[in-house]
Scaffold this motif. Structure first.
Motif, mmCIF file in Angstrom:
data_model
loop_
_atom_site.group_PDB
_atom_site.id
_atom_site.type_symbol
_atom_site.label_atom_id
_atom_site.label_comp_id
_atom_site.label_asym_id
_atom_site.label_seq_id
_atom_site.Cartn_x
_atom_site.Cartn_y
_atom_site.Cartn_z
ATOM 1 N N GLY A 86 -59.131 -0.772 -46.460
ATOM 2 C CA GLY A 86 -59.858 -1.163 -45.262
ATOM 3 C C GLY A 86 -59.560 -0.284 -44.071
ATOM 4 O O GLY A 86 -60.419 -0.078 -43.204
ATOM 5 N N ALA A 87 -58.341 0.258 -44.016
ATOM 6 C CA ALA A 87 -57.947 1.091 -42.877
ATOM 7 C C ALA A 87 -58.352 2.553 -43.044
ATOM 8 O O ALA A 87 -58.146 3.361 -42.140
ATOM 9 C CB ALA A 87 -56.430 0.997 -42.679
ATOM 10 N N SER A 88 -58.917 2.907 -44.203
ATOM 11 C CA SER A 88 -59.317 4.301 -44.413
ATOM 12 C C SER A 88 -60.461 4.668 -43.475
ATOM 13 O O SER A 88 -61.389 3.884 -43.280
ATOM 14 C CB SER A 88 -59.762 4.514 -45.861
ATOM 15 O OG SER A 88 -58.704 4.300 -46.767
ATOM 16 N N PRO A 89 -60.434 5.868 -42.897
ATOM 17 C CA PRO A 89 -61.520 6.283 -42.007
ATOM 18 C C PRO A 89 -62.819 6.480 -42.777
ATOM 19 O O PRO A 89 -62.804 6.704 -43.989
ATOM 20 C CB PRO A 89 -61.006 7.606 -41.428
ATOM 21 C CG PRO A 89 -59.996 8.092 -42.403
ATOM 22 C CD PRO A 89 -59.361 6.877 -42.997
ATOM 23 N N PRO A 90 -63.962 6.404 -42.102
ATOM 24 C CA PRO A 90 -65.269 6.568 -42.762
ATOM 25 C C PRO A 90 -65.391 7.873 -43.549
ATOM 26 O O PRO A 90 -66.086 7.916 -44.568
ATOM 27 C CB PRO A 90 -66.255 6.536 -41.592
ATOM 28 C CG PRO A 90 -65.558 5.740 -40.528
ATOM 29 C CD PRO A 90 -64.101 6.074 -40.664
ATOM 30 N N SER A 91 -64.727 8.917 -43.087
ATOM 31 C CA SER A 91 -64.822 10.196 -43.790
ATOM 32 C C SER A 91 -64.251 10.102 -45.199
ATOM 33 O O SER A 91 -64.753 10.737 -46.134
ATOM 34 C CB SER A 91 -64.082 11.281 -43.006
ATOM 35 O OG SER A 91 -62.698 10.955 -42.875
ATOM 36 N N VAL A 92 -63.205 9.299 -45.368
ATOM 37 C CA VAL A 92 -62.590 9.123 -46.685
ATOM 38 C C VAL A 92 -63.538 8.369 -47.609
ATOM 39 O O VAL A 92 -63.729 8.731 -48.771
ATOM 40 C CB VAL A 92 -61.240 8.381 -46.554
ATOM 41 C CG1 VAL A 92 -60.713 7.955 -47.922
ATOM 42 C CG2 VAL A 92 -60.225 9.274 -45.847
ATOM 43 N N VAL A 93 -64.130 7.294 -47.102
ATOM 44 C CA VAL A 93 -65.095 6.519 -47.878
ATOM 45 C C VAL A 93 -66.258 7.410 -48.318
ATOM 46 O O VAL A 93 -66.710 7.359 -49.469
ATOM 47 C CB VAL A 93 -65.615 5.322 -47.057
ATOM 48 C CG1 VAL A 93 -66.699 4.572 -47.811
ATOM 49 C CG2 VAL A 93 -64.464 4.381 -46.701
ATOM 50 N N LYS A 94 -66.710 8.240 -47.407
ATOM 51 C CA LYS A 94 -67.861 9.109 -47.677
ATOM 52 C C LYS A 94 -67.574 10.090 -48.799
ATOM 53 O O LYS A 94 -68.396 10.266 -49.707
ATOM 54 C CB LYS A 94 -68.247 9.860 -46.402
ATOM 55 C CG LYS A 94 -69.470 10.743 -46.564
ATOM 56 C CD LYS A 94 -69.838 11.403 -45.239
ATOM 57 C CE LYS A 94 -71.064 12.296 -45.378
ATOM 58 N NZ LYS A 94 -71.418 12.936 -44.086
ATOM 59 N N VAL A 95 -66.407 10.741 -48.777
ATOM 60 C CA VAL A 95 -66.137 11.756 -49.802
ATOM 61 C C VAL A 95 -65.869 11.118 -51.159
ATOM 62 O O VAL A 95 -66.205 11.699 -52.207
ATOM 63 C CB VAL A 95 -64.967 12.681 -49.397
ATOM 64 C CG1 VAL A 95 -65.323 13.471 -48.155
ATOM 65 C CG2 VAL A 95 -63.660 11.928 -49.204
#
Length: 360
Positions: free
Chosen positions: A176-185
């Protein structure tokens, strides 16, 4: 981390082996078996092939491997007897990465063949088995050589750790704390991998061939929700405790796992275009499968501890490649303690099962 080199389950049949710690994966195969059996029997009824080539991709090793394919063969044999047909010749192709314990599989095949002959009697088979090492994110078989493809609890593994995870500090997966960029890649990597998987299988399957995939999934459309990587996140906690004490670098270690939602699976299949989805089913059960297992050995009385054992059987080779062997016992001892402390936070394991037919 070169995924093809380090991604394999613990081999052998010892206490820490995948063979002894894969009840969760066995449960997925059992729960979704009716879908796979319906797909392969419909294929047989519609085509009545003289030979039937079945590929199990990401087969791993241990009892689950031969259980899955033998149940498919038995389902076809039952139907062909009812129809009064001569048995097809079966070619069973067992695929996993080169580090998989294929030797353990090969040692079990003779016994399985004998059991199948006894169960199905005269007129059955023959049934041939072949090991096929290699990544299923590439071609594995000749064009139009397969009738049926099966894969269970494997496609959440990515072909590589996504690039661009430098900001995923303090965690080895999406949380949940991962930034959007991490989710995206992570999603982009899954999208590329799954699309390539579908393209390769479409080239290897005959027209009208069938495929059934059991994929570790999530109900939420949020890729970083707790249900996606809950146990991996707890492993992150255990590792964080140790890397702080031992001044090791955790940021450089990430797990190549993505658990797609059913909608993501459906949209990628439709966009790739080679398959028609016949059924998209979602099932779930408690992530501690030992909770409702009736027969438990002495080693399995503490269900929470077994979550750690199950994850160790899966993740140990990857952890050893990055951190070395010295910390492994302590990491999973801590993980067991953490899981026990958080026993009230159990989440469900979600599986999306996609039954598909190759177009054209």
């Amino acid at each position: 981390m070169e995924v093809c080199q380090v991604l394999h389950m613990n081999g052998g049949r010892g206490e820490k082996s995948y063979a002894q710690n894969s009840l969760v994966q066995r449960k997925v195969i059992s729960m979704t078996k009716p879908i796979a059996e319906e797909a392969i029997t419909n294929l047989y009824r519609n085509t009545v092939p003289a030979s039937l080539a079945i590929a199990d991709l990401g087969c791993s090793s241990g009892p689950n491997t031969l259980f899955a394919v033998s149940e498919l063969v038995k389902a076809v044999d039952e139907v062909r007897r009812k129809l009064g047909h001569q048995s097809p010749e079966y070619q069973v192709l067992l695929n996993d990465l080169p580090g998989n314990d294929f030797n353990a599989i090969f040692k079990s095949i003779a016994g399985l063949q004998e059991d199948m002959r006894k169960q199905m009697g005269d007129g059955f088979g023959p049934c041939f088995f072949t090991g096929v090492p290699g990544s299923f994110y590439g071609r594995l078989f000749q064009r139009k050589s397969l009738n049926f493809v099966y894969s269970s609890y494997s496609l959440m593994w990515l072909s590589q750790v996504p690039e661009g995870l430098e900001d995923n500090k303090g965690s080895i997966c999406m949380v949940g704390a991962s930034p959007p960029s991490v989710v995206k890649v992570y999603y982009r990597q899954f999208q590329m991998d799954f699309s390539l998987f579908l393209k390769c299988r479409s080239e290897e399957l005959v027209a009208g061939g069938r495929m059934v995939l059991n994929i570790l999934s999530r109900k939420s459309e949020d890729p970083s929700s707790k249900e996606s990587c809950y146990v991996w996140d707890l492993l992150s906690v255990a590792l964080n405790e140790m890397v702080v004490e031992r001044k090791r670098n955790l940021t450089a270690f990430n797990i190549p796992v993505y658990t797609p939602s059913p909608l993501e699976v459906e949209s990628i299949v439709e966009k790739e275009g080679s398959f028609t989805i016949d059924l998209l089913d979602v099932s779930q059960f408690n992530w501690n499968a030992y909770d409702d297992e009736v027969h438990q050995s002495e080693a399995f009385k503490d269900g929470e501890y077994n979550v750690a054992k199950n994850l160790r059987a899966v993740a140990e080779p990857m952890l050893v490649s990055h951190f070395g062997e010295a910390i492994i016992d302590e990491v999973f001892s801590r993980l067991g303690e953490i899981v026990n402390r958080k026993s009230e936070e159990k989440t469900e394991i979600v599986i999306v099962t996609a039954s598909m037919t190759r177009k054209g």
